[in-house]
Design a protein around this motif. Structure first.
Motif, mmCIF file in Angstrom:
data_model
loop_
_atom_site.group_PDB
_atom_site.id
_atom_site.type_symbol
_atom_site.label_atom_id
_atom_site.label_comp_id
_atom_site.label_asym_id
_atom_site.label_seq_id
_atom_site.Cartn_x
_atom_site.Cartn_y
_atom_site.Cartn_z
ATOM 1 N N ASP A 225 0.811 -1.219 0.000
ATOM 2 C CA ASP A 225 0.000 0.000 0.000
ATOM 3 C C ASP A 225 0.842 1.265 0.000
ATOM 4 O O ASP A 225 0.297 2.369 -0.085
ATOM 5 C CB ASP A 225 -0.935 0.023 1.209
ATOM 6 N N ASN B 119 -2.777 -3.830 5.868
ATOM 7 C CA ASN B 119 -4.054 -3.166 6.153
ATOM 8 C C ASN B 119 -5.265 -4.088 6.031
ATOM 9 O O ASN B 119 -6.343 -3.661 5.612
ATOM 10 C CB ASN B 119 -4.246 -1.943 5.243
ATOM 11 N N SER B 120 -5.091 -5.344 6.408
ATOM 12 C CA SER B 120 -6.232 -6.261 6.432
ATOM 13 C C SER B 120 -6.846 -6.374 7.828
ATOM 14 O O SER B 120 -7.817 -7.109 8.010
ATOM 15 C CB SER B 120 -5.802 -7.649 5.937
#
Length: 377
Positions: A100, A188-189
């Motif tokens: 990301d 970012n899960s």
């Protein structure tokens, strides 16, 4: 400027005044070096020149040249320090794998590079996500050095990595604590939030919980979250002297996992934890993570895994990867549970329980995961 140079190796040494070194903003990754400087800032100098080739973990004094993605530098105590163009900062070189954000590497020289993580990582950006700003630009002035040579984080770290050993972990006590790992589909899960909530739920159930982060990029957010959740002890890879774990040789990664579990399993003031919870960063396809999951040492050290997914398809596909690797998945959680629709989609096809991230804070829910392990044992 008082510079001395070595004509044979092109190395320049610049004494750095204690007052100058003391006032330079320092990064979270360099906190153990910063502690030493706070006690005595004398005896340091800067190394520069064409012969200097930085290594991961080397501490560098750099000048901010242009503010980009990271406008603040996380301090040794996790305060967000606002950066200014022209300001000198103390950070550490490292490689970064962040889908990301940035793919970045330690450069081959003291060439201009970037601040690739707010926790204080210097590196050369190779790729970046299309949706983010360019990295903050920095200009290295020199590697920090003392009478022993270049200052590397590993020299000041309080913990060290031993050879991978299941026996060493088991030798901590006749009844070692349960070990639960949290990993996910990607950055970012919801991994860190899942782990923090699990720590909180287990603590609410009356259990003594220790927590760690075995791989990733150095920053204080996650360790602080684990502390806030109720963990009685928290360590991460930076406590072992690594600014990041990307591109570490695999034996070190294996040793880091077992050494961290061993360290967290030990009694403190006569009290041993009931549960150790470990976060493994990034997704199941990331290099170090993928190798760990396929390694028998993972199954030997980790009793159960909670898998954090961003959406229903990721939950199902990720679970399939883990089950084919013979990983015991106790539950799926993470960002997918923020959406009732996505949760319903996932639960309709998942063969394991889906637990809302914040439901893990419930003592009965968290205790139920431990009870299931006892039944399987």
């Amino acid at each position: 400027m008082d510079l001395s140079s070595n004509a044979f190796d092109g190395e320049c040494r610049e004494p750095i005044a204690p007052a100058r070194l003391a006032r330079i903003p320092k990064a979270y990754t360099t906190r153990f070096v910063a502690e030493s400087i706070n006690q005595d800032a004398t005896g340091y100098h800067l190394l520069s020149g064409d012969s200097i080739k930085p290594q991961a973990g080397d501490v560098v004094i750099a000048r901010v040249t242009e503010i980009g993605k990271h406008a603040r530098l996380e301090s040794p105590v996790s305060r967000r320090q606002l950066l200014f163009p022209g300001q000198e900062i103390m950070v550490a070189y490292g490689n970064r794998y962040a889908p990301d954000q940035f793919l970045a590497y330690v450069p081959e020289s003291l060439e201009p590079c970037s601040l690739i993580a707010g926790g204080g990582i210097a590196g050369a950006v190779k790729e970046m996500h299309a949706s983010i700003d360019a990295a903050t630009s920095i200009e290295p002035i020199g590697l920090l050095a003392d009478e022993q040579g270049v200052v590397n984080l590993s020299r000041f770290a309080p913990l060290s990595v031993d050879a991978p050993s299941v026996a060493a972990v088991n030798a901590v006590g006749s009844a070692r604590p349960r070990v639960i790992a949290v990993l996910g589909t990607s950055m970012n899960s919801g991994k860190s939030t899942t782990l923090g909530c699990l720590v909180n739920g287990l603590t609410n159930a009356g259990l003594n919980v220790a927590a760690g982060k075995a791989t990733g990029t150095g920053a204080g957010n996650d360790p602080n979250l684990f502390h806030d959740g109720g963990a009685t002890r928290v360590v991460d890879f930076t406590d072992f002297g690594y600014p990041t774990t990307f591109l570490l040789d695999y034996e070190t990664v294996r040793g880091l996992l077992s050494s961290m579990i061993q360290e967290l399993s030990a009694a403190v003031d006569g009290t041993a934890p009931d549960v150790v919870v470990i976060e493994i960063a990034d997704g199941v396809y990331q290099g170090e993570t993928s190798r760990l999951l396929a390694d028998p040492i993972y199954a030997s050290l980790v009793d159960a895994t909670i898998f954090a997914a961003a959406d229903a398809l990721g939950a199902v596909a990720g679970l399939d990867v883990l089950q084919r690797a013979k990983v015991n998945v106790a539950a799926v959680s993470g960002l997918v549970t923020a959406s009732p629709l996505a949760s319903a989609e996932a639960q309709s096809v998942l063969p394991v329980q889906l637990i809302n991230t914040y439901d893990l804070c419930n003592a009965e829910v968290a205790q139920g995961i431990i009870d299931d392990l006892a039944v399987r044992a």
